[in-house]
Write a protein that holds these residues in place. Structure first.
Motif, PDB file in Angstrom:
ATOM      1  N   LEU A 118      -4.956   8.673   2.784  1.00 19.19           N
ATOM      2  CA  LEU A 118      -4.834   8.613   1.514  1.00 19.19           C
ATOM      3  C   LEU A 118      -6.527   9.261   1.928  1.00 19.19           C
ATOM      4  CD1 LEU A 118      -4.504   4.527   0.734  1.00 19.19           C
ATOM      5  CD2 LEU A 118      -2.970   7.305   0.044  1.00 19.19           C
ATOM      6  N   THR A 172      -3.765   5.374  -6.127  1.00 20.35           N
ATOM      7  CA  THR A 172      -4.159   5.396  -5.038  1.00 20.35           C
ATOM      8  C   THR A 172      -5.359   4.232  -4.656  1.00 20.35           C
ATOM      9  OG1 THR A 172      -4.414   8.195  -4.577  1.00 20.35           O
ATOM     10  CG2 THR A 172      -5.771   7.090  -3.685  1.00 20.35           C
ATOM     11  N   GLY A 178       0.536  -1.100   0.143  1.00 17.61           N
ATOM     12  CA  GLY A 178      -0.259  -0.247  -0.162  1.00 17.61           C
ATOM     13  C   GLY A 178       0.820   0.612  -0.264  1.00 17.61           C
ATOM     14  N   GLU A 179       1.418   1.177   1.270  1.00 16.40           N
ATOM     15  CA  GLU A 179       3.085   2.049   0.926  1.00 16.40           C
ATOM     16  C   GLU A 179       3.215   2.428  -0.271  1.00 16.40           C
ATOM     17  OE1 GLU A 179       3.187   5.133   2.858  1.00 16.40           O
ATOM     18  OE2 GLU A 179       2.664   3.633   4.990  1.00 16.40           O
ATOM     19  N   ARG A 204      -3.695   5.384   8.377  1.00 19.17           N
ATOM     20  CA  ARG A 204      -3.233   5.379   6.928  1.00 19.17           C
ATOM     21  C   ARG A 204      -3.739   5.169   6.170  1.00 19.17           C
ATOM     22  NH1 ARG A 204      -1.569   7.362   3.718  1.00 19.17           N
ATOM     23  NH2 ARG A 204       0.804   6.787   2.244  1.00 19.17           N
ATOM     24  N   LYS A 251      -5.199   1.352  -6.195  1.00 14.20           N
ATOM     25  CA  LYS A 251      -4.199  -0.096  -5.510  1.00 14.20           C
ATOM     26  C   LYS A 251      -3.810   0.176  -4.425  1.00 14.20           C
ATOM     27  CE  LYS A 251      -4.438  -2.454  -9.073  1.00 14.20           C
ATOM     28  NZ  LYS A 251      -4.652  -4.019  -9.078  1.00 14.20           N
ATOM     29  N   ALA A 252      -3.151   1.769  -3.932  1.00 12.57           N
ATOM     30  CA  ALA A 252      -3.257   1.727  -2.309  1.00 12.57           C
ATOM     31  C   ALA A 252      -4.178   0.729  -1.550  1.00 12.57           C
ATOM     32  CB  ALA A 252      -2.854   3.110  -2.052  1.00 12.57           C
ATOM     33  N   TYR A 257       2.710   1.628  -3.429  1.00  9.37           N
ATOM     34  CA  TYR A 257       1.069   2.351  -4.129  1.00  9.37           C
ATOM     35  C   TYR A 257       0.999   3.883  -4.133  1.00  9.37           C
ATOM     36  CZ  TYR A 257      -0.012  -2.017  -6.410  1.00  9.37           C
ATOM     37  OH  TYR A 257      -0.197  -3.911  -8.195  1.00  9.37           O
ATOM     38  N   SER A 258       1.500   3.506  -3.470  1.00 14.21           N
ATOM     39  CA  SER A 258       0.749   5.851  -2.675  1.00 14.21           C
ATOM     40  C   SER A 258       2.173   5.625  -3.032  1.00 14.21           C
ATOM     41  CB  SER A 258       0.971   5.844  -0.781  1.00 14.21           C
ATOM     42  OG  SER A 258      -0.467   5.394  -0.559  1.00 14.21           O
TER      43      SER A 258
END
Length: 275
Positions: free
Chosen positions: A150, A119, A110-111, A146, A121-122, A113-114
């Motif tokens: 986002l 976003t 997730g990080e 987290r 995908k994150a 993808y960020s």
């Protein structure tokens, strides 16, 4: 004859010694060489040996270590986030049956993808995190915190509020609860929902067993709101209360120095012009 027997015994002993000193598995030399290169900062060499270990040791006991190091090198050393995605997704397929490991992999994904600006995908990765986090309050709290950030970056403040309220309700302790409330108050302040922000901060400051830093951050934000409303006396009192606990005292000192001493005088009523 005795000489020949001695040579045979010596040769046998040498063979045994060689067998003992040889790697116990095909990738043993690779993993040891990778560790040595990594410890010395030779990351590209370490990367090659970790990759080779994964290739030759399909059931190796150090596979998780190899995956972890490869992902770390891709993210922190090379900044190659596209490669990190491939590595983490492959790692998840192999090691995802363990709930704790799966959560860590998905959180890192997730990080990544960020960082890539993806976003959706994150969020998808963090949603999987929540599934693997069941039964672990700390993982639930970190994931929700987290995700809320986002959502805030996306401008989805309804999702921010819902996520952080749930975060506060399910927090493992008052410190975690306070951090969720602080993020919620910040989010309300971003959309100028001052009354909601004040209410949330009041709840935060009423909590016991909260760290000085978290309490100071909440107090500073509340002072900021009071200053915005021109309630300078309240703002000053709050700022003075965190002079020794705020992470950067100079910031508090500067704010106090620039804060008006008194409340502004109301503007006099101007009589309407005579006809």
């Amino acid at each position: 004859m005795r000489r020949i027997l001695t040579l045979i015994l010596l040769a046998a002993a040498m063979c045994i010694a060689a067998a003992c000193s040889s790697p116990s598995s095909p990738g043993q030399e690779d993993i040891e060489r990778a560790r040595e290169s990594y410890s010395k900062g030779f990351y590209l060499e370490a990367e090659k040996d970790y990759e080779r270990y994964l290739q030759v040791e399909p059931q190796g006991k150090f596979r998780k270590e190899a995956w972890d190091r490869l992902a770390e090198i891709a993210v922190t050393i090379k900044g190659d986030f596209d490669r990190a995605v491939v590595l983490l997704e492959a790692m998840y397929l192999e090691l995802g049956e363990d709930r704790d490991t799966a959560w860590k992999i998905m959180f890192q994904l997730g990080e990544v993808y960020s960082e890539l600006g993806n976003t959706s995908k994150a969020i998808e990765a963090f949603e999987k995190c929540l599934i693997h986090a069941q039964g672990n309050p700390d993982h639930i709290y970190r994931t929700q915190l987290r995700m809320a950030r986002l959502y805030r970056n996306m401008g989805s403040y309804d999702l921010v509020a819902a996520t952080l309220e749930n975060c506060a309700d399910s927090a493992r302790d008052n410190e975690a609860k306070a951090k969720c409330l602080y993020e919620l108050a910040q989010s309300y302040s971003f959309i100028s929902s001052w009354s909601q922000a004040v209410k949330t901060l009041d709840s935060l400051l009423a909590l016991k067993d909260v760290s000085d830093e978290t309490r100071a951050l909440g107090t500073f934000l509340l002072a900021d709101i009071y200053e915005n409303d021109r309630e300078y006396a309240k703002a000053r009192a709050l700022l003075e209360s965190i002079l020794t606990t705020y992470p950067n005292p100079k910031v508090v000192e500067t704010r106090l120095a620039n804060l008006p001493e008194v409340e502004p005088e109301p503007l006099p009523l101007v009589p309407p012009p005579s006809q």
